[in-house]
Design a protein around this motif. Structure first.
Motif, PDB file in Angstrom:
ATOM      1  N   LEU A   6     -10.088-115.863 -19.115  1.00  0.00           N
ATOM      2  CA  LEU A   6     -10.681-117.117 -18.943  1.00  0.00           C
ATOM      3  C   LEU A   6      -9.728-118.252 -19.424  1.00  0.00           C
ATOM      4  O   LEU A   6      -9.969-119.132 -18.670  1.00  0.00           O
ATOM      5  CB  LEU A   6     -11.996-117.174 -19.747  1.00  0.00           C
ATOM      6  N   SER A   7      -8.981-118.127 -20.152  1.00  0.00           N
ATOM      7  CA  SER A   7      -7.974-119.150 -20.655  1.00  0.00           C
ATOM      8  C   SER A   7      -6.865-119.409 -19.714  1.00  0.00           C
ATOM      9  O   SER A   7      -6.282-120.398 -19.834  1.00  0.00           O
ATOM     10  CB  SER A   7      -7.476-118.893 -22.076  1.00  0.00           C
ATOM     11  N   LEU A  34     -16.971-129.507 -11.613  1.00  0.00           N
ATOM     12  CA  LEU A  34     -15.373-129.338 -11.909  1.00  0.00           C
ATOM     13  C   LEU A  34     -14.773-130.526 -12.130  1.00  0.00           C
ATOM     14  O   LEU A  34     -13.722-130.932 -12.354  1.00  0.00           O
ATOM     15  CB  LEU A  34     -14.908-128.369 -10.840  1.00  0.00           C
ATOM     16  N   GLY A  35     -15.457-131.808 -11.451  1.00  0.00           N
ATOM     17  CA  GLY A  35     -15.188-133.079 -11.818  1.00  0.00           C
ATOM     18  C   GLY A  35     -14.472-133.572 -10.410  1.00  0.00           C
ATOM     19  O   GLY A  35     -14.035-134.954 -10.708  1.00  0.00           O
ATOM     20  N   GLN A  72     -12.179-120.408 -17.274  1.00  0.00           N
ATOM     21  CA  GLN A  72     -13.144-120.850 -18.178  1.00  0.00           C
ATOM     22  C   GLN A  72     -13.840-121.929 -17.472  1.00  0.00           C
ATOM     23  O   GLN A  72     -15.416-122.106 -17.512  1.00  0.00           O
ATOM     24  CB  GLN A  72     -12.812-121.290 -19.514  1.00  0.00           C
ATOM     25  N   LYS A  73     -13.300-122.803 -16.980  1.00  0.00           N
ATOM     26  CA  LYS A  73     -13.747-124.184 -16.181  1.00  0.00           C
ATOM     27  C   LYS A  73     -14.449-123.682 -15.247  1.00  0.00           C
ATOM     28  O   LYS A  73     -15.559-124.433 -14.794  1.00  0.00           O
ATOM     29  CB  LYS A  73     -12.798-125.331 -16.077  1.00  0.00           C
ATOM     30  N   ILE A  74     -14.103-122.785 -14.389  1.00  0.00           N
ATOM     31  CA  ILE A  74     -14.954-122.068 -13.109  1.00  0.00           C
ATOM     32  C   ILE A  74     -15.935-121.713 -13.633  1.00  0.00           C
ATOM     33  O   ILE A  74     -16.964-121.906 -12.862  1.00  0.00           O
ATOM     34  CB  ILE A  74     -13.740-121.441 -12.456  1.00  0.00           C
ATOM     35  N   GLU A  79     -22.091-121.561 -14.084  1.00  0.00           N
ATOM     36  CA  GLU A  79     -23.105-121.438 -15.001  1.00  0.00           C
ATOM     37  C   GLU A  79     -23.932-122.636 -14.970  1.00  0.00           C
ATOM     38  O   GLU A  79     -25.079-122.375 -14.760  1.00  0.00           O
ATOM     39  CB  GLU A  79     -22.779-120.839 -16.242  1.00  0.00           C
ATOM     40  N   SER A  80     -23.412-123.749 -14.739  1.00  0.00           N
ATOM     41  CA  SER A  80     -24.040-124.929 -14.443  1.00  0.00           C
ATOM     42  C   SER A  80     -24.893-125.213 -13.314  1.00  0.00           C
ATOM     43  O   SER A  80     -26.024-125.845 -13.429  1.00  0.00           O
ATOM     44  CB  SER A  80     -23.163-126.253 -14.905  1.00  0.00           C
TER      45      SER A  80
END
Length: 195
Positions: A6-7, A34-35, A72-74, A79-80
């Motif tokens: 994940l990192s 994701l921004g 992890q960001k993905i 999840e969001s």
């Protein structure tokens, strides 16, 4: 996925595979988490037309614009939007090898005549197959500029670039990339590969 995975930062192949797993109806929200801004997504959608291509391009641009891009960001973005499917597992999942030979040797380099015929069978997956074959997005964009609105020429050009640039330009690696993008049934129908 383990924390060490994940990192890590996804490569372009990971992002192509992720795009194929995501639901287009939730993709805008996914990108927002994701921004990437809605206006950026709309511009990409307009310029690339096909949803599958636009999703890949959006993820590649997100990666290019951000310094700390991780799995992890993905996962957090997934999840969001309450998407509980295991997309990242599919991105990392290996694929079974091709078990039975076809009429050509898998260790040989494909001839241009074969690539030309193949380009007419593959359909609209220029970006996805190009990335799976190890081409850069810049290579693929140049193909789109060189052959606008000519799908067969775009695909053939991608296959020729792969053959010229890649030391691993064998039938086996080509078939594995096609399997990843188009699926096992495509190979079975077109090349009689038992998978």
């Amino acid at each position: 996925l383990p924390a060490k995975d994940l990192s890590q930062s996804p490569n372009d192949k990971h992002l192509v595979r992720l795009a194929s797993e995501l639901n287009i109806s939730q993709f805008n929200d996914f990108l927002l988490h994701l921004g990437l801004q809605t206006k950026d997504w709309e511009k990409i959608e307009y310029n690339w037309g096909r949803a599958e291509d636009a999703m890949v391009v959006a993820l590649l641009q997100w990666k290019e614009r951000n310094q700390n891009v991780t799995f992890q960001k993905i996962l957090d973005a997934q999840e969001s939007i309450a998407d509980n499917r295991h997309h990242l597992c599919q991105v990392f999942k290996g694929q079974p090898g091709l078990l039975e030979n076809t009429s050509f040797g898998f260790k040989d380099t494909p001839e241009d005549r074969f690539l030309s015929t193949l380009s007419r069978k593959l359909g609209n997956c220029v970006i996805q197959l190009g990335i799976e074959l190890g081409l850069t997005f810049s290579d693929i964009e140049a193909v789109y500029v060189k052959h606008p609105k000519d799908l067969f020429s775009q695909m053939y050009e991608v296959l020729k670039i792969w053959k010229q640039k890649t030391p691993e330009n064998t039938y086996l690696n080509l078939m594995l990339a096609i399997q990843r993008v188009r699926g096992k049934q495509f190979l079975k129908r077109n090349f009689c590969c038992n998978i």
